[in-house]
Scaffold this motif. Sequence first.
Motif, PDB file in Angstrom:
ATOM      1  N   ASP A   1     122.652  71.701  62.228  1.00 28.83           N
ATOM      2  CA  ASP A   1     122.526  71.847  63.680  1.00 28.83           C
ATOM      3  C   ASP A   1     122.976  73.242  64.114  1.00 28.83           C
ATOM      4  O   ASP A   1     124.068  73.687  63.765  1.00 28.83           O
ATOM      5  CB  ASP A   1     123.385  70.797  64.401  1.00 28.83           C
ATOM      6  N   THR A   2     122.128  73.928  64.846  1.00 32.38           N
ATOM      7  CA  THR A   2     122.485  75.215  65.435  1.00 32.38           C
ATOM      8  C   THR A   2     122.219  75.158  66.933  1.00 32.38           C
ATOM      9  O   THR A   2     121.640  74.187  67.432  1.00 32.38           O
ATOM     10  CB  THR A   2     121.667  76.367  64.812  1.00 32.38           C
ATOM     11  N   LYS A   3     122.604  76.200  67.622  1.00 33.35           N
ATOM     12  CA  LYS A   3     122.432  76.233  69.080  1.00 33.35           C
ATOM     13  C   LYS A   3     120.958  76.227  69.474  1.00 33.35           C
ATOM     14  O   LYS A   3     120.582  75.661  70.504  1.00 33.35           O
ATOM     15  CB  LYS A   3     123.119  77.485  69.642  1.00 33.35           C
ATOM     16  N   VAL A   4     120.106  76.821  68.650  1.00 35.45           N
ATOM     17  CA  VAL A   4     118.695  76.967  69.025  1.00 35.45           C
ATOM     18  C   VAL A   4     117.762  76.024  68.272  1.00 35.45           C
ATOM     19  O   VAL A   4     116.615  75.829  68.684  1.00 35.45           O
ATOM     20  CB  VAL A   4     118.216  78.421  68.801  1.00 35.45           C
ATOM     21  N   ALA A   5     118.217  75.426  67.169  1.00 35.86           N
ATOM     22  CA  ALA A   5     117.314  74.574  66.396  1.00 35.86           C
ATOM     23  C   ALA A   5     118.103  73.653  65.476  1.00 35.86           C
ATOM     24  O   ALA A   5     119.262  73.917  65.144  1.00 35.86           O
ATOM     25  CB  ALA A   5     116.353  75.432  65.569  1.00 35.86           C
ATOM     26  N   THR A   6     117.443  72.570  65.068  1.00 35.81           N
ATOM     27  CA  THR A   6     117.987  71.665  64.065  1.00 35.81           C
ATOM     28  C   THR A   6     117.081  71.715  62.844  1.00 35.81           C
ATOM     29  O   THR A   6     115.868  71.517  62.946  1.00 35.81           O
ATOM     30  CB  THR A   6     118.056  70.224  64.603  1.00 35.81           C
ATOM     31  N   ILE A   7     117.666  72.018  61.696  1.00 38.25           N
ATOM     32  CA  ILE A   7     116.911  72.149  60.454  1.00 38.25           C
ATOM     33  C   ILE A   7     117.233  70.961  59.558  1.00 38.25           C
ATOM     34  O   ILE A   7     118.402  70.640  59.337  1.00 38.25           O
ATOM     35  CB  ILE A   7     117.269  73.457  59.733  1.00 38.25           C
ATOM     36  N   THR A   8     116.203  70.279  59.061  1.00 39.70           N
ATOM     37  CA  THR A   8     116.413  69.189  58.101  1.00 39.70           C
ATOM     38  C   THR A   8     115.842  69.618  56.756  1.00 39.70           C
ATOM     39  O   THR A   8     114.756  70.188  56.676  1.00 39.70           O
ATOM     40  CB  THR A   8     115.726  67.897  58.566  1.00 39.70           C
ATOM     41  N   ILE A   9     116.580  69.316  55.703  1.00 38.12           N
ATOM     42  CA  ILE A   9     116.201  69.780  54.374  1.00 38.12           C
ATOM     43  C   ILE A   9     116.744  68.813  53.336  1.00 38.12           C
ATOM     44  O   ILE A   9     117.740  68.121  53.574  1.00 38.12           O
ATOM     45  CB  ILE A   9     116.731  71.218  54.138  1.00 38.12           C
ATOM     46  N   SER A  10     116.094  68.753  52.190  1.00 36.57           N
ATOM     47  CA  SER A  10     116.566  67.889  51.110  1.00 36.57           C
ATOM     48  C   SER A  10     117.594  68.646  50.269  1.00 36.57           C
ATOM     49  O   SER A  10     117.570  69.874  50.208  1.00 36.57           O
ATOM     50  CB  SER A  10     115.395  67.451  50.224  1.00 36.57           C
ATOM     51  N   PRO A  11     118.515  67.935  49.618  1.00 36.17           N
ATOM     52  CA  PRO A  11     119.527  68.601  48.792  1.00 36.17           C
ATOM     53  C   PRO A  11     118.923  69.495  47.714  1.00 36.17           C
ATOM     54  O   PRO A  11     119.479  70.544  47.404  1.00 36.17           O
ATOM     55  CB  PRO A  11     120.301  67.427  48.173  1.00 36.17           C
ATOM     56  N   GLN A  12     117.785  69.101  47.150  1.00 34.51           N
ATOM     57  CA  GLN A  12     117.190  69.909  46.082  1.00 34.51           C
ATOM     58  C   GLN A  12     116.599  71.224  46.595  1.00 34.51           C
ATOM     59  O   GLN A  12     116.356  72.142  45.807  1.00 34.51           O
ATOM     60  CB  GLN A  12     116.119  69.098  45.360  1.00 34.51           C
ATOM     61  N   ASP A  13     116.378  71.330  47.910  1.00 35.00           N
ATOM     62  CA  ASP A  13     115.840  72.570  48.484  1.00 35.00           C
ATOM     63  C   ASP A  13     116.901  73.395  49.211  1.00 35.00           C
ATOM     64  O   ASP A  13     116.583  74.426  49.806  1.00 35.00           O
ATOM     65  CB  ASP A  13     114.704  72.253  49.467  1.00 35.00           C
ATOM     66  N   LEU A  14     118.146  72.940  49.126  1.00 34.42           N
ATOM     67  CA  LEU A  14     119.214  73.628  49.845  1.00 34.42           C
ATOM     68  C   LEU A  14     119.405  75.058  49.355  1.00 34.42           C
ATOM     69  O   LEU A  14     119.824  75.943  50.107  1.00 34.42           O
ATOM     70  CB  LEU A  14     120.521  72.849  49.687  1.00 34.42           C
ATOM     71  N   ARG A  15     119.056  75.332  48.111  1.00 35.30           N
ATOM     72  CA  ARG A  15     119.222  76.668  47.538  1.00 35.30           C
ATOM     73  C   ARG A  15     118.368  77.714  48.252  1.00 35.30           C
ATOM     74  O   ARG A  15     118.598  78.913  48.114  1.00 35.30           O
ATOM     75  CB  ARG A  15     118.856  76.640  46.054  1.00 35.30           C
ATOM     76  N   TYR A  16     117.356  77.280  48.997  1.00 31.78           N
ATOM     77  CA  TYR A  16     116.465  78.230  49.675  1.00 31.78           C
ATOM     78  C   TYR A  16     116.963  78.615  51.066  1.00 31.78           C
ATOM     79  O   TYR A  16     116.283  79.339  51.788  1.00 31.78           O
ATOM     80  CB  TYR A  16     115.056  77.641  49.781  1.00 31.78           C
ATOM     81  N   ILE A  17     118.143  78.111  51.443  1.00 27.95           N
ATOM     82  CA  ILE A  17     118.721  78.452  52.749  1.00 27.95           C
ATOM     83  C   ILE A  17     120.006  79.240  52.543  1.00 27.95           C
ATOM     84  O   ILE A  17     120.823  78.885  51.693  1.00 27.95           O
ATOM     85  CB  ILE A  17     118.996  77.181  53.578  1.00 27.95           C
ATOM     86  N   LYS A  18     120.170  80.300  53.320  1.00 25.86           N
ATOM     87  CA  LYS A  18     121.400  81.094  53.248  1.00 25.86           C
ATOM     88  C   LYS A  18     121.868  81.430  54.654  1.00 25.86           C
ATOM     89  O   LYS A  18     121.061  81.552  55.586  1.00 25.86           O
ATOM     90  CB  LYS A  18     121.167  82.393  52.475  1.00 25.86           C
ATOM     91  N   GLN A  19     123.167  81.546  54.801  1.00 26.37           N
ATOM     92  CA  GLN A  19     123.728  82.077  56.042  1.00 26.37           C
ATOM     93  C   GLN A  19     124.063  83.538  55.781  1.00 26.37           C
ATOM     94  O   GLN A  19     124.846  83.844  54.884  1.00 26.37           O
ATOM     95  CB  GLN A  19     124.970  81.299  56.474  1.00 26.37           C
ATOM     96  N   VAL A  20     123.466  84.448  56.564  1.00 21.29           N
ATOM     97  CA  VAL A  20     123.643  85.883  56.329  1.00 21.29           C
ATOM     98  C   VAL A  20     124.142  86.546  57.609  1.00 21.29           C
ATOM     99  O   VAL A  20     124.031  85.999  58.702  1.00 21.29           O
ATOM    100  CB  VAL A  20     122.319  86.539  55.884  1.00 21.29           C
ATOM    101  N   SER A  21     124.685  87.725  57.434  1.00 26.51           N
ATOM    102  CA  SER A  21     125.100  88.535  58.574  1.00 26.51           C
ATOM    103  C   SER A  21     124.107  89.675  58.749  1.00 26.51           C
ATOM    104  O   SER A  21     123.852  90.434  57.809  1.00 26.51           O
ATOM    105  CB  SER A  21     126.510  89.103  58.343  1.00 26.51           C
ATOM    106  N   PHE A  22     123.508  89.772  59.935  1.00 27.80           N
ATOM    107  CA  PHE A  22     122.556  90.842  60.215  1.00 27.80           C
ATOM    108  C   PHE A  22     122.897  91.472  61.558  1.00 27.80           C
ATOM    109  O   PHE A  22     122.924  90.791  62.584  1.00 27.80           O
ATOM    110  CB  PHE A  22     121.121  90.310  60.233  1.00 27.80           C
ATOM    111  N   GLN A  23     123.202  92.775  61.527  1.00 31.53           N
ATOM    112  CA  GLN A  23     123.577  93.520  62.727  1.00 31.53           C
ATOM    113  C   GLN A  23     124.707  92.820  63.490  1.00 31.53           C
ATOM    114  O   GLN A  23     124.693  92.688  64.708  1.00 31.53           O
ATOM    115  CB  GLN A  23     122.354  93.721  63.630  1.00 31.53           C
ATOM    116  N   GLY A  24     125.673  92.353  62.708  1.00 34.45           N
ATOM    117  CA  GLY A  24     126.862  91.743  63.306  1.00 34.45           C
ATOM    118  C   GLY A  24     126.679  90.315  63.783  1.00 34.45           C
ATOM    119  O   GLY A  24     127.585  89.739  64.397  1.00 34.45           O
ATOM    120  N   LYS A  25     125.520  89.713  63.501  1.00 32.05           N
ATOM    121  CA  LYS A  25     125.265  88.342  63.945  1.00 32.05           C
ATOM    122  C   LYS A  25     124.998  87.444  62.742  1.00 32.05           C
ATOM    123  O   LYS A  25     124.369  87.854  61.772  1.00 32.05           O
ATOM    124  CB  LYS A  25     124.058  88.302  64.896  1.00 32.05           C
TER     125      LYS A  25
END
Length: 223
Positions: free
Chosen positions: A171-195
């Motif tokens: 859950d994020t402020k702008v969207a809700t993402i649903t994903i299976s555990p086996q595909d979790l590796r394709y998601i990352k939390q990154v920092s871009f321009q301080g965000k």
Amino acid sequence: MFDYVEREFKYNVIVDPIIKLSTPEQGFFYPSVTDNYSDVNRVLYATGKSNDPNERFISDVLNAERSVTAMEEREIFEDIVKEVAGEQLDSATIAHVYEEIHQVIESHQDEEEPAKLDYTDVERVLTASGVDNVTKEAVERAFETIVDDKNYELKANSVIPKFTSKSIKIDTKVATITISPQDLRYIKQVSFQGKRCIMIEVDEDAVIEGFTLTTETLLEKAE
């Protein structure tokens, strides 16, 4: 209503004696059955919400002690992992943990008893998943800290989300993402321009309402 033939009062409403048969709020079966034999030491309890048992009904009516729910088992596992590895893990490590536990479940499919994880199994899973500085002693202490029993065994099925379905919700402020555990590796939390940003790796173009999104190349500005 008074029945003049039989000379007695009778209830004038037809009552269905079966109430909510398809979705009962709760119920029990006693004696329970173990290895095809009656087990007078156990009672099979059912509730409409598997993770919300009626504590008062179990203790005051059934006079029994309830089993740990799947949600509670998952919380115990998460607390043990946090105790050993810390509060923060990257998505690839979490995905590896889920995959290792899924393999344990798969290897026990032909057995009568469900797969369980003790502190040695958890140590092996975390080490194989790339978690740093994991030792059996550290995991053993975590079990003693969280459940006060180093020999406690967790049901493997309970500690991970359903592996092949989109059982993880982000859950994020702008969207809700649903994903299976086996595909979790394709998601990352990154920092871009301080965000902080959620980055999803995809193999194909993303299409929104029939429009194909353009692919942008993002570069960090030099300090």
